[in-house]
Design a protein around this motif. Sequence first.
Motif, PDB file in Angstrom:
ATOM      1  N   TYR A  73     -12.941 -53.032  38.767  1.00 30.65           N
ATOM      2  CA  TYR A  73     -13.034 -51.874  37.864  1.00 30.65           C
ATOM      3  C   TYR A  73     -14.201 -51.994  36.890  1.00 30.65           C
ATOM      4  CZ  TYR A  73     -10.560 -55.020  34.652  1.00 30.65           C
ATOM      5  OH  TYR A  73     -10.205 -56.094  33.867  1.00 30.65           O
ATOM      6  N   GLN A  74     -14.707 -53.212  36.702  1.00 26.29           N
ATOM      7  CA  GLN A  74     -15.911 -53.371  35.881  1.00 26.29           C
ATOM      8  C   GLN A  74     -17.186 -53.277  36.719  1.00 26.29           C
ATOM      9  OE1 GLN A  74     -15.622 -57.022  33.675  1.00 26.29           O
ATOM     10  NE2 GLN A  74     -13.945 -56.290  32.353  1.00 26.29           N
ATOM     11  N   GLN A  75     -17.094 -53.587  38.001  1.00 23.19           N
ATOM     12  CA  GLN A  75     -18.262 -53.508  38.870  1.00 23.19           C
ATOM     13  C   GLN A  75     -18.617 -52.059  39.211  1.00 23.19           C
ATOM     14  OE1 GLN A  75     -19.971 -56.253  39.520  1.00 23.19           O
ATOM     15  NE2 GLN A  75     -18.426 -57.508  38.468  1.00 23.19           N
ATOM     16  N   TRP A  76     -17.609 -51.227  39.388  1.00 24.55           N
ATOM     17  CA  TRP A  76     -17.847 -49.801  39.706  1.00 24.55           C
ATOM     18  C   TRP A  76     -17.028 -48.929  38.744  1.00 24.55           C
ATOM     19  CZ3 TRP A  76     -16.278 -53.262  43.681  1.00 24.55           C
ATOM     20  CH2 TRP A  76     -17.316 -53.712  44.498  1.00 24.55           C
ATOM     21  N   PRO A  77     -17.444 -48.852  37.524  1.00 26.88           N
ATOM     22  CA  PRO A  77     -16.663 -48.082  36.534  1.00 26.88           C
ATOM     23  C   PRO A  77     -16.683 -46.580  36.792  1.00 26.88           C
ATOM     24  CG  PRO A  77     -18.728 -48.820  35.586  1.00 26.88           C
ATOM     25  CD  PRO A  77     -18.636 -49.476  36.924  1.00 26.88           C
ATOM     26  N   GLU A  78     -17.689 -46.076  37.521  1.00 24.41           N
ATOM     27  CA  GLU A  78     -17.742 -44.629  37.772  1.00 24.41           C
ATOM     28  C   GLU A  78     -16.610 -44.135  38.667  1.00 24.41           C
ATOM     29  OE1 GLU A  78     -20.282 -46.848  40.725  1.00 24.41           O
ATOM     30  OE2 GLU A  78     -20.013 -46.816  38.541  1.00 24.41           O
ATOM     31  N   LEU A  79     -15.967 -45.038  39.390  1.00 29.97           N
ATOM     32  CA  LEU A  79     -14.856 -44.645  40.255  1.00 29.97           C
ATOM     33  C   LEU A  79     -13.511 -44.650  39.533  1.00 29.97           C
ATOM     34  CD1 LEU A  79     -15.764 -46.684  43.475  1.00 29.97           C
ATOM     35  CD2 LEU A  79     -16.269 -44.271  42.976  1.00 29.97           C
ATOM     36  N   ASP A 103      -7.835 -43.173  39.240  1.00 29.17           N
ATOM     37  CA  ASP A 103      -6.622 -43.059  38.426  1.00 29.17           C
ATOM     38  C   ASP A 103      -5.730 -41.912  38.909  1.00 29.17           C
ATOM     39  OD1 ASP A 103      -6.893 -45.207  36.780  1.00 29.17           O
ATOM     40  OD2 ASP A 103      -7.940 -44.121  35.187  1.00 29.17           O
ATOM     41  N   TYR A 104      -6.345 -40.846  39.411  1.00 27.23           N
ATOM     42  CA  TYR A 104      -5.570 -39.729  39.971  1.00 27.23           C
ATOM     43  C   TYR A 104      -5.195 -39.984  41.434  1.00 27.23           C
ATOM     44  CZ  TYR A 104      -6.835 -37.045  35.821  1.00 27.23           C
ATOM     45  OH  TYR A 104      -6.988 -36.607  34.533  1.00 27.23           O
ATOM     46  N   TYR A 105      -6.069 -40.668  42.142  1.00 27.50           N
ATOM     47  CA  TYR A 105      -5.805 -40.903  43.560  1.00 27.50           C
ATOM     48  C   TYR A 105      -4.603 -41.818  43.766  1.00 27.50           C
ATOM     49  CZ  TYR A 105      -6.595 -42.169  48.442  1.00 27.50           C
ATOM     50  OH  TYR A 105      -6.444 -42.362  49.789  1.00 27.50           O
ATOM     51  N   VAL A 106      -4.395 -42.758  42.864  1.00 26.22           N
ATOM     52  CA  VAL A 106      -3.296 -43.705  43.030  1.00 26.22           C
ATOM     53  C   VAL A 106      -1.939 -43.020  42.905  1.00 26.22           C
ATOM     54  CG1 VAL A 106      -2.969 -44.410  40.613  1.00 26.22           C
ATOM     55  CG2 VAL A 106      -2.665 -46.091  42.457  1.00 26.22           C
ATOM     56  N   THR A 136      -4.997 -49.959  43.898  1.00 22.26           N
ATOM     57  CA  THR A 136      -4.237 -50.824  42.994  1.00 22.26           C
ATOM     58  C   THR A 136      -4.949 -52.154  42.760  1.00 22.26           C
ATOM     59  OG1 THR A 136      -2.943 -51.695  44.856  1.00 22.26           O
ATOM     60  CG2 THR A 136      -2.066 -49.770  43.703  1.00 22.26           C
ATOM     61  N   VAL A 137      -5.661 -52.655  43.782  1.00 16.07           N
ATOM     62  CA  VAL A 137      -6.454 -53.879  43.591  1.00 16.07           C
ATOM     63  C   VAL A 137      -7.646 -53.598  42.690  1.00 16.07           C
ATOM     64  CG1 VAL A 137      -7.821 -55.651  44.768  1.00 16.07           C
ATOM     65  CG2 VAL A 137      -5.707 -54.824  45.800  1.00 16.07           C
ATOM     66  N   TYR A 138      -8.277 -52.454  42.845  1.00 21.86           N
ATOM     67  CA  TYR A 138      -9.426 -52.074  42.006  1.00 21.86           C
ATOM     68  C   TYR A 138      -9.009 -51.962  40.537  1.00 21.86           C
ATOM     69  CZ  TYR A 138     -12.810 -48.930  39.818  1.00 21.86           C
ATOM     70  OH  TYR A 138     -13.717 -48.359  38.952  1.00 21.86           O
ATOM     71  N   ILE A 139      -7.891 -51.316  40.286  1.00 20.31           N
ATOM     72  CA  ILE A 139      -7.446 -51.151  38.903  1.00 20.31           C
ATOM     73  C   ILE A 139      -6.983 -52.476  38.314  1.00 20.31           C
ATOM     74  CG2 ILE A 139      -5.739 -49.943  37.456  1.00 20.31           C
ATOM     75  CD1 ILE A 139      -5.789 -47.664  39.436  1.00 20.31           C
ATOM     76  N   GLY A 140      -6.498 -53.383  39.133  1.00 17.12           N
ATOM     77  CA  GLY A 140      -6.040 -54.677  38.658  1.00 17.12           C
ATOM     78  C   GLY A 140      -4.541 -54.762  38.448  1.00 17.12           C
ATOM     79  N   THR A 141      -3.777 -53.841  39.001  1.00 18.41           N
ATOM     80  CA  THR A 141      -2.324 -53.883  38.833  1.00 18.41           C
ATOM     81  C   THR A 141      -1.630 -54.715  39.908  1.00 18.41           C
ATOM     82  OG1 THR A 141      -2.129 -51.813  40.088  1.00 18.41           O
ATOM     83  CG2 THR A 141      -2.275 -51.636  37.688  1.00 18.41           C
TER      84      THR A 141
END
Length: 351
Positions: free
Chosen positions: A64-70, A75-78, A194-199
């Motif tokens: 989430y820090q490497q690609w913050p634009e996503l 957040d809505y897609y999850v 969920t892996v991208y967000i870190g949950t």
Amino acid sequence: MRTDIFARLDREPEPPKIVAPRMSRHRIALFGGTLAFYLAIVFAVLVTSWLVALDWKVMLFRPYQQWPELHAFLDYYVVLGQRGPTAVMVACWLGWRSWRQHTLRPLLVLGTALLLLNVTVGAVKLGLGRLGPHYATQIGSAEMFAGGDIFPSGHTANAVVTWGILAYLATTPRARRYLSALSATVSLGVGLTTVYIGTHWLSDVLLGWAAGLLILLALPWFEPLIARTESWIFDLREQWRARRRGVRPALAPQDGPQPVLLPQSIAGEGAAFAGTAATPAAPATAAAQMATGVATATATATATGARARAHTPTVCPERPPVAPAGSRRPPQHPDHGSRTTASPARPMTGG
């Protein structure tokens, strides 16, 4: 003339017969392979193998820090893997299909799958108690049996089951292929989100995919139960409709002698005939009263038939009856004079 989509759907023919999938050898082989993969993931995390080290590497990479634009879009897609919103959306679609196809099977299959999902995934979550990446306490640790509830990933398993139900219930091979590809893409994207967000750890997502696929592969075993439940619900609906119309169900015939209902005239004669005999004691129960009524009616019918036979003249069938000769007047009594003879003159007395 209607040109909207509902007019076109109304003209579409309904499927003649919906065939429920069966547990074929191919499906059993897939189920066994997926179960082995599921157990291998759990074992690899329990022994803190290379898979746990990969989890930590991905977590420390912080996507989430490497690609913050996503971040805003994901957040809505999850939400496509969240149980509440997805269950409502899919239930509305399957409810419309149930109404159109006059069957409850789509909704019952969805309910069965969600029940299996909550029971199996929830039990493993609470039993293993793994902590998530944001709550990890020691680098390199598996964080098992620490009071967490993220292993396997519920979002991922729910995405596999909820969107996979659409492919499972498809009525044509072409629709099944397209919906299978769509559900696989959605569930894959939800897990990686969920892996991208870190949950979730990466191993949580792998186990969530396996858990959801196991439920979809096991659904044919529950098809007989679903069919019996649908039949039971329809029977309850018919009984409720019958009660609303005021129609009582027909009573089953009872064994044993039934009371004979006689006309009122015959019953009156029987009562007069039975009055000459001794009056029996009043029966103590309803069964005794019924037996007494049957006996009285039988005796009345027998007596009435006997009297009717006694008054019926007997005619020989071989010889026709001959009218008697002579006058049809009955003989007069000798004490009574003939009406045609003149009465004797009364003596005249002087006045």
